[in-house]
Design a protein around this motif. Sequence first.
Motif, short mmCIF file in Angstrom:
data_model
loop_
_atom_site.label_atom_id
_atom_site.label_comp_id
_atom_site.label_asym_id
_atom_site.label_seq_id
_atom_site.Cartn_x
_atom_site.Cartn_y
_atom_site.Cartn_z
N TYR A 56 80.90 13.42 54.22
CA TYR A 56 80.23 14.08 55.49
C TYR A 56 79.19 13.11 54.98
O TYR A 56 78.80 11.91 53.85
N THR A 57 78.86 12.76 56.71
CA THR A 57 77.64 11.36 56.98
C THR A 57 76.76 11.74 57.83
O THR A 57 77.15 12.33 58.71
N PRO A 58 75.76 12.83 57.84
CA PRO A 58 74.57 12.76 58.92
C PRO A 58 74.72 11.69 59.86
O PRO A 58 74.83 10.04 59.27
N PRO A 59 74.80 12.20 61.32
CA PRO A 59 74.49 13.26 61.86
C PRO A 59 75.83 13.84 61.92
O PRO A 59 75.57 14.71 63.15
N ILE A 60 77.01 13.63 61.39
CA ILE A 60 78.14 14.15 62.11
C ILE A 60 77.14 15.32 61.36
O ILE A 60 77.58 15.73 60.07
N GLY B 259 72.42 7.30 51.01
CA GLY B 259 73.25 8.48 51.83
C GLY B 259 74.25 8.56 51.67
O GLY B 259 75.18 9.08 51.79
N TYR C 171 75.76 11.52 50.22
CA TYR C 171 75.48 13.18 49.96
C TYR C 171 76.61 13.82 48.93
O TYR C 171 76.84 14.49 48.25
#
Lengths: 598, 304
Positions: B42-46, B268, B270
């Motif tokens: 998981y990495t934002p913004p995805i 980042g 997470y």
Amino acid sequence: MKAHIKLGRKSALLLGTTILLVTTALSGCSGNSNNGGAAAGTAEPGTPTESSDPGTSKGIDHSKPLTITVFDNAANYQGEQTGWYGKLLKDKFNITLNILAPQVAGDQLYKTRSASGDLGDLLIIENSQLEELIPAGMIMDLTDMIKNTEHLSQYVDNHFKPFNVAFEKQNPDGKIYALPAFTADTSPTTFSEELPYSSPIMPWDYYKGIGAPKLNNLNDLMTALKDMQAKYPKTPDGKPIVPITLWKDWDGGSMENVRWLSNWYGYEQPNGTTTIQLNAKGDIVPIVDDNSMYKKILQFYYDANKMGLVDPDSPSQDWNKVSEKLTNKQVLLLWYSWQRGFYNTIERGNQGDGNVAVPIGDTHLIQNSDAYFGNGRVFAIGSKAKEPERIMELMDWMSSPEGLRYYTNGFEGFNYEKTPDGKFKLTEVGQTAFQENTPVPAEYGGGGYQDGQSKVNSMIMSDFVTDPETKEFYNSTYWASTIEANKTALTTDWQKTYDATTPTEYYTKNNMIDIVPNINTSLGSDSSDVKNKRSQISDYVKNTSWKMIFAKDQAEFDQLWTKLKSDVEGLGWNDVFAVDKERADKIVKMRADAIANK
Amino acid sequence: MRSQSMRSNSFRKFLYISPFMLLLAVFAYYPLYGWVYAFFDYTPPIPLSASEFVGFKWFHSLVENQVKIDQLMQVIWNTFGISGLGILFSWLPMIFAIFLTEIKAVRFRKFIQTVTTLPNFISWVLVYSLAFSMFSSEGMVNGFLHMTGLTDSPTMFLQSSEHVWWTMWAWATWKTLGWSAILYIAAIMGIDESLYEAAYVDGATRMQVIRHVVLPSMMPTYFVLLMLQIASFLNNGLEQYFVFQNAFNKDTIQVLDLYVYNLAMGGGSYSVSVAISMLKSVISVVLLFSVNGLSKMLRGEGIV
């Protein structure tokens, strides 16, 4: 029966309390936190604007006030834009800027807001972030909107289109999603500034005070700094003078103070990479290489600290403290070209007092040419922005002659005035308005001039664009009138000493500088795996760099370095280096092409 | 009839506790759903829905080579060290409470209690700015040392990695001593007067009264608190270490909570930090039950 009713009431009461408790609890963790409370882009019914300018509005209704949330990587200030610039935008467009600054609030601001799906209305972000946000559908397509603009449209073909098209992976249709920041309108290979971005700078009067010794290398520099410190230990008002001061605020992939001194010896760390340095020939050197310039500069700082030349506040102070010291002339060695502006004035120049370039014999600078394709950041509009046409109108105005003059020089009649030959000239007030934070007349909104400047701290077209009215750059340093006024004792003395009109000319003449084409393009964004490793490595490199500079002795310095080299290996150095090398190769190739096409 | 009133009675009791059950569900159980992030890339913004499932990859990445193991071990070592110091000196508030109640001058006692309780309500950020103005290179302490001629160059108190555990423990103790003593003071107030009288009749001195009457009556309170403290052995919080951390002391100050924060917010990562905090929860539960079991074995009573 009675008891029954009672019970019912009690239960109802309890139920009510329960529901209340839970709703408050839940509302406490609702994900949409909006700084300042003003919902982004909400137009509230309110007073019509005092002066809606018919010149710029094409049927756009300005009667409703609009608050734009600006997510701004360039800003050093968080909060509402106030002061004279704030009033200007309010009067002209009925717009208020609410600035969010990761530099103030920390990088997690980007992560948390982008995870929530709405970064802001106007975004000033890095290229690599743009590459993540386009596929996530968080960037608005500006292709059609920009066609109808008055000023931005003229830069589309030469600047914006090539930049956007380069993002092939995210943008196969060649749409225009973003406008590169600080775009110069000169050429892709010229360098217009009189002073390279990073070069040795010192107070001229102190340097002459110790007999202006010739500096052949960094050892000479340290000796000179030592002598200056001995001769000028305190400012006239009793503040201690430090030869070298360091700060950590902008440390990214490595220690920023080391990164920019590496430029003196021809090595730069391109934006978007953290593990390598690159020279004009195209050699790519890992920063943890034993012979890297990064290590040599660390050694220089360590030696300087051993000689007592490094400010003891360095590890704990922030940039604000440093700028205060620069304003008081408490620092002897500067490197960024813009650092001169904190102290130098024409008045002081007339007394031969100010910071100037003091070339060191064995340096060979590397300098990027004007940012013809922008500087690595972009302006974009968030896909959820309300009233995007008003934001576009604002961006267009920012790139208009009027907007650029306000941004770079302030007010006509206050900061500058017209000369009989139709050019501009700084007024007495204008020459020092920034340093002295001169109070602005009430009609413009009052407050200090510097406090009221645009806190966006970035623009789409830079001040290296020619003002159609004066045929000179917007940047006031390059006005004929300023150059004339700048013929102070300081400048003429410097010119006589170095037999050149500007430092750039001196470096060029003596073959001490390489000007490389500015490359600003899609370099790809990291996979989460690489991102992860990169951040751990960067963290490690930064911390170790600071420790090395303040090491007890050379043995500790060397031991820290050895440990750094082996530890980053374990943190995944090779994977990150491979990605960076690929990016650097792309830059090298594009530079070669740019020079071939000259 | 009777069963109906029973039912309504128990329903009423259920209503009494339901707000708390709901709070628990919202704040303790609902967030556990976030654990799924540890198994995705998981990495934002995805969004998570578009992220790739990676199984135990992140758990594995924590220990994939010696450097990372060393780093994690250092972090755990710091956590144990700082928490260990806290537990080692966990009797301090109790002793403080005992001596405080021995003070007979009421005004003076109230004054001391107020002064020692106040720091608990100051945020760590302010505590750090206080520390900074005292111990920075231009701070009060360095100014004093320089003035008296004891040193000629400033001592870097805040930037040294030496004795970080001790200084952290000292700051935490200064901040919470008075606050933690409140429970013990309440326990002392609850001791039966007749016990004191009996002791004095038997000719006990003040010290002997403290030793044979007050201390034993405080033990149950002390053990319950100690157990709670051990259960949160790995949660030594984040704020204190976050404000005090810098490049020079990071190796010795980085505790688990801070490590998780630095990984997630700094880098980042997470998913990795969720993986670590999951491990943390598991260890905490194990610790709680083992201490509880030990307590049952030794003292015949536990808390769970």
